[in-house]
Scaffold this motif. Structure first.
Motif, PDB file in Angstrom:
ATOM      1  N   GLY A 357     -12.333 -43.950  -0.626  1.00 28.97           N
ATOM      2  CA  GLY A 357     -12.612 -44.933  -1.671  1.00 28.97           C
ATOM      3  C   GLY A 357     -12.162 -44.461  -3.034  1.00 28.97           C
ATOM      4  N   PRO A 358     -12.256 -45.317  -4.032  1.00 25.61           N
ATOM      5  CA  PRO A 358     -11.754 -44.994  -5.374  1.00 25.61           C
ATOM      6  C   PRO A 358     -12.586 -43.924  -6.056  1.00 25.61           C
ATOM      7  CG  PRO A 358     -12.952 -47.057  -5.425  1.00 25.61           C
ATOM      8  CD  PRO A 358     -12.856 -46.665  -3.988  1.00 25.61           C
ATOM      9  N   SER A 359     -11.938 -43.160  -6.915  1.00 28.59           N
ATOM     10  CA  SER A 359     -12.603 -42.128  -7.690  1.00 28.59           C
ATOM     11  C   SER A 359     -13.238 -42.739  -8.942  1.00 28.59           C
ATOM     12  CB  SER A 359     -11.595 -41.051  -8.094  1.00 28.59           C
ATOM     13  OG  SER A 359     -12.119 -40.199  -9.072  1.00 28.59           O
ATOM     14  N   SER A 360     -14.118 -41.967  -9.556  1.00 25.50           N
ATOM     15  CA  SER A 360     -14.752 -42.409 -10.801  1.00 25.50           C
ATOM     16  C   SER A 360     -13.976 -41.934 -12.030  1.00 25.50           C
ATOM     17  CB  SER A 360     -16.192 -41.886 -10.873  1.00 25.50           C
ATOM     18  OG  SER A 360     -16.208 -40.467 -10.797  1.00 25.50           O
ATOM     19  N   VAL A 361     -12.828 -41.274 -11.798  1.00 28.17           N
ATOM     20  CA  VAL A 361     -12.005 -40.820 -12.920  1.00 28.17           C
ATOM     21  C   VAL A 361     -11.498 -42.032 -13.702  1.00 28.17           C
ATOM     22  CG1 VAL A 361      -9.883 -39.615 -13.573  1.00 28.17           C
ATOM     23  CG2 VAL A 361     -11.324 -38.712 -11.726  1.00 28.17           C
ATOM     24  N   LYS A 362     -11.628 -41.972 -15.012  1.00 31.70           N
ATOM     25  CA  LYS A 362     -11.257 -43.114 -15.845  1.00 31.70           C
ATOM     26  C   LYS A 362      -9.737 -43.234 -16.000  1.00 31.70           C
ATOM     27  CE  LYS A 362     -15.548 -43.027 -18.536  1.00 31.70           C
ATOM     28  NZ  LYS A 362     -16.149 -42.917 -19.890  1.00 31.70           N
ATOM     29  N   ASN A 363      -9.324 -44.445 -16.310  1.00 33.10           N
ATOM     30  CA  ASN A 363      -7.924 -44.770 -16.576  1.00 33.10           C
ATOM     31  C   ASN A 363      -7.005 -44.461 -15.398  1.00 33.10           C
ATOM     32  OD1 ASN A 363      -8.643 -45.505 -19.251  1.00 33.10           O
ATOM     33  ND2 ASN A 363      -8.502 -43.339 -19.877  1.00 33.10           N
ATOM     34  N   VAL A 364      -7.555 -44.576 -14.173  1.00 39.22           N
ATOM     35  CA  VAL A 364      -6.781 -44.377 -12.948  1.00 39.22           C
ATOM     36  C   VAL A 364      -6.932 -45.619 -12.090  1.00 39.22           C
ATOM     37  CG1 VAL A 364      -6.561 -43.031 -10.836  1.00 39.22           C
ATOM     38  CG2 VAL A 364      -7.029 -41.861 -12.997  1.00 39.22           C
ATOM     39  N   TYR A 365      -5.818 -46.123 -11.594  1.00 39.81           N
ATOM     40  CA  TYR A 365      -5.869 -47.321 -10.760  1.00 39.81           C
ATOM     41  C   TYR A 365      -6.608 -46.997  -9.448  1.00 39.81           C
ATOM     42  CZ  TYR A 365      -4.398 -51.877  -9.037  1.00 39.81           C
ATOM     43  OH  TYR A 365      -4.398 -53.176  -8.588  1.00 39.81           O
ATOM     44  N   PRO A 366      -7.533 -47.864  -9.015  1.00 40.70           N
ATOM     45  CA  PRO A 366      -8.315 -47.586  -7.804  1.00 40.70           C
ATOM     46  C   PRO A 366      -7.449 -47.662  -6.546  1.00 40.70           C
ATOM     47  CG  PRO A 366      -8.784 -49.805  -8.610  1.00 40.70           C
ATOM     48  CD  PRO A 366      -7.938 -49.148  -9.661  1.00 40.70           C
ATOM     49  N   ASP A 367      -7.376 -46.536  -5.864  1.00 45.53           N
ATOM     50  CA  ASP A 367      -6.631 -46.488  -4.613  1.00 45.53           C
ATOM     51  C   ASP A 367      -7.077 -45.248  -3.836  1.00 45.53           C
ATOM     52  OD1 ASP A 367      -4.937 -47.257  -2.638  1.00 45.53           O
ATOM     53  OD2 ASP A 367      -3.086 -47.060  -3.798  1.00 45.53           O
ATOM     54  N   ALA A 368      -6.806 -45.226  -2.552  1.00 48.49           N
ATOM     55  CA  ALA A 368      -7.145 -44.090  -1.695  1.00 48.49           C
ATOM     56  C   ALA A 368      -6.282 -44.167  -0.456  1.00 48.49           C
ATOM     57  CB  ALA A 368      -8.627 -44.111  -1.325  1.00 48.49           C
TER      58      ALA A 368
END
Length: 586
Positions: A357-368
């Motif tokens: 699942g997506p990370s909580s890191v900011k300014n990163v498009y959600p992908d896995a």
């Protein structure tokens, strides 16, 4: 610089050549002819007879069209039947990890129906299959450690059943395939000891890609698509860039997983929604009661530039790889193969869940992404991969060592039981002694001599011929005497020895107390010895108020009392104390 380039070229050449197994045995059981699968030739049963020790020689063949059309279907048309315990023995030149692959196809042959067969398969120190039943075509793959010069595979039919086998492989595996340690999931510490474990392949999955057959894998492994394990296929997308895959120096190789695995991936379907927040999840069937080695294969074939992909990886409820960044691990290189190993705690359910699942890191498009997955069962504390069945000894001689073990166990149990018996005997004896000395009064007898105890003694009796065994519990006596109240005392001799005359009883009191003791004695004799003595004493009290109602058995007592009432002075002392001579008056 030239030396370094030359070294890299040599390493690349070695990797390109792939692993060459020192030991390899391929047997087509039950067949009278060799069969070729890919580049491997499986020997006919009669040509492999030198490896087999069996009292049976039952071979099966089928022409049925029910055999699945696969690259390996030629191995499922013949089988050998084992009615009694049988063994395959193979010489091992290279000690270490060895693949064992067993092929089963339960087709009916004459009076044998393999769908009803039940049997076990074992090697020294490990049970591979326990009470195994095969209802359909199956391939069982194991990775075991061999530390001796030979490997013995034993097939043992269950009671009133038989075993069968269609094909067999024993092939050396590279030692670098699995190291001795991995990351434990819970608690998150290092797990060590994998080299001594027997491993059974549960699933080997090519995420986002097609089936990868054994002929396209350097170690003869088969990788299946992940579609049937996806919890929600609508949340998953696929990507394929097989030709872009790179193997880093000192890292993953083609033997770890082929490019056809690293070059495809299942990913989040989040292209149209930058706020996507969901997991892509797979559920895999497992046997509860075991730990599992889980290997994740990653290769960033989705990013256009480094540091664009951060995601979380979950094994069960645990986030085992939070904010995972592949390009940082691979020194900012994309499409580079990476793998991570984890060992679960003992599984209590029949499913093992894996999610990305997506990370909580900011300014990163959600992908896995996930490119490949392997799940392998670890043997339990019994050395078994099939339940609580104890693994056979590594000696290989079998019966003699088993007899020794059984004899030792029997002797040990006998000694323990003897010690426990002695302990309880001594404990019971001491308990009875305590009860005898502190909580009971001895029998009252009409035919024995005795010494009556005072309230300060235990009341001992020496009897040569007691004709009954009534015992009055101490608590009952304590209750009947009002906790030994001095005003209730009828042990007359003690009062007669008082220092002052005023404290001594009169002759009338003496005779009355003796008569009371006699009535108490006779009341006990006439009642059930097991009857509560406290109740008898209470019932006796009103009887003592009217001696005229007593029966003839107490006539002597009535005579004495009448003499006392009339005139004591006219009675001789021998007549007054005549009752003391008789045992009934004591």
């Amino acid at each position: 610089m030239l030396i370094w380039v030359f070294f890299v070229l040599i390493c690349f050449a070695c990797f390109a050549c792939g692993f060459n197994p020192a030991d390899k045995y391929y047997i087509n059981c039950g067949s009278n002819a060799n069969v070729t699968i890919g580049s491997q030739v499986y020997l006919a049963d009669n040509l492999a007879s030198k490896y087999l020790s069996s009292p049976d020689n039952i071979l099966e063949t089928t022409t049925s069209n029910s055999i699945p059309e696969t690259d390996e279907n030629g191995l499922y048309r013949n089988a050998r039947i084992f009615k009694k315990t049988s063994k395959y023995t193979f010489s091992i030149r290279q000690k270490g990890r060895v693949w064992i692959r067993l092929y089963f196809s339960p087709f009916v042959f004459n009076s044998y129906n393999p769908t009803t067969a039940s049997f076990s398969v074992s090697i020294p120190n490990h049970v591979l299959l326990n009470d195994f039943k095969s209802g359909s075509v199956a391939k069982k793959e194991f990775l075991v450690n061999v530390s001796s010069d030979s490997l013995v595979i034993t097939l043992s039919p269950s009671e009133n059943s038989f075993a069968f086998l269609n094909a067999l492989e024993v092939v050396s595996a590279p030692d670098f395939l699995f190291t001795d340690d991995a990351q434990n999931v819970n608690p998150p510490v290092k797990f060590e000891g994998l080299l001594t474990q027997a491993l059974q392949n549960v699933v080997r999955v090519n995420m986002g890609g097609p089936t990868v057959t054994a002929k396209n894998d350097t170690l003869g492994r088969t990788w299946e698509p992940d579609t049937k394990y996806l919890l929600d296929v609508n949340l998953a997308g696929n990507v394929s860039k097989i030709n872009s895959v790179n193997y880093p120096p000192g890292g993953a190789t083609d033997d770890i997983a082929p490019k056809t695995v690293y070059g495809t991936a299942t990913k989040m379907r989040s292209e149209d929604d930058p706020n996507s927040n969901f997991n892509v999840t797979w559920d895999f069937p497992v046997d509860p009661g075991f730990q599992y080695l889980v290997r994740f294969h990653f290769c960033d074939v989705v990013s256009d530039s480094p540091n664009d992909l951060y995601f979380n990886v979950f094994l069960g409820p645990s986030n085992v790889l939070p904010d995972f960044d592949l390009t940082t691990i691979n020194q900012n290189l994309l499409a580079t193969a990476v793998y991570r190993d984890f060992v679960t705690s003992t599984i209590s359910s029949s499913k093992l869940r894996v999610s990305i699942g997506p990370s909580s890191v900011k300014n990163v498009y959600p992908d896995a992404i996930l490119n490949g997955l392997e799940i392998m069962k670890l043997n339990n504390s019994f050395g078994s991969l099939g339940g609580s069945e104890t693994a056979p000894s590594s000696s290989g001689s079998g019966s003699k060592s088993n007899v020794g073990v059984i004899a030792g166990v029997v002797v040990g149990i006998a000694i323990i039981l003897l010690i426990v018996g002695i302990f309880f005997y001594i404990r019971r004896k001491r308990r009875l002694e305590r009860l005898h000395h502190s909580k009971t009064w001895v029998p009252l007898s009409v035919n024995a001599s005795y010494t009556m105890g005072s309230k300060f003694s235990n009341g001992t009796v020496t009897s040569a011929g007691s004709d009954f065994g009534y015992r009055c519990p101490f608590v009952a006596v304590q209750e009947a005497t009002n906790n030994f109240d001095e005003s209730w005392v009828i042990e007359t001799a003690e009062k007669c020895l008082a220092d002052f005359g005023v404290d001594r009883p009169s002759m009338g009191d003496v005779l009355w107390n003796l008569e009371y003791a006699l009535q108490l004695q006779e009341a006990v004799l006439h009642n059930d010895p097991e009857e509560n003595s406290t109740n008898i004493i209470r019932e006796l009290s009103p009887q003592l108020n009217n001696f005229s109602n007593d029966d003839s058995t107490t006539s002597a007592g009535q005579h004495v009392m009448s003499v006392v009432d009339d005139d004591l002075s006219g009675v001789s002392m021998s007549r007054v104390f005549s009752q003391l001579v008789k045992s009934e008056g004591r």
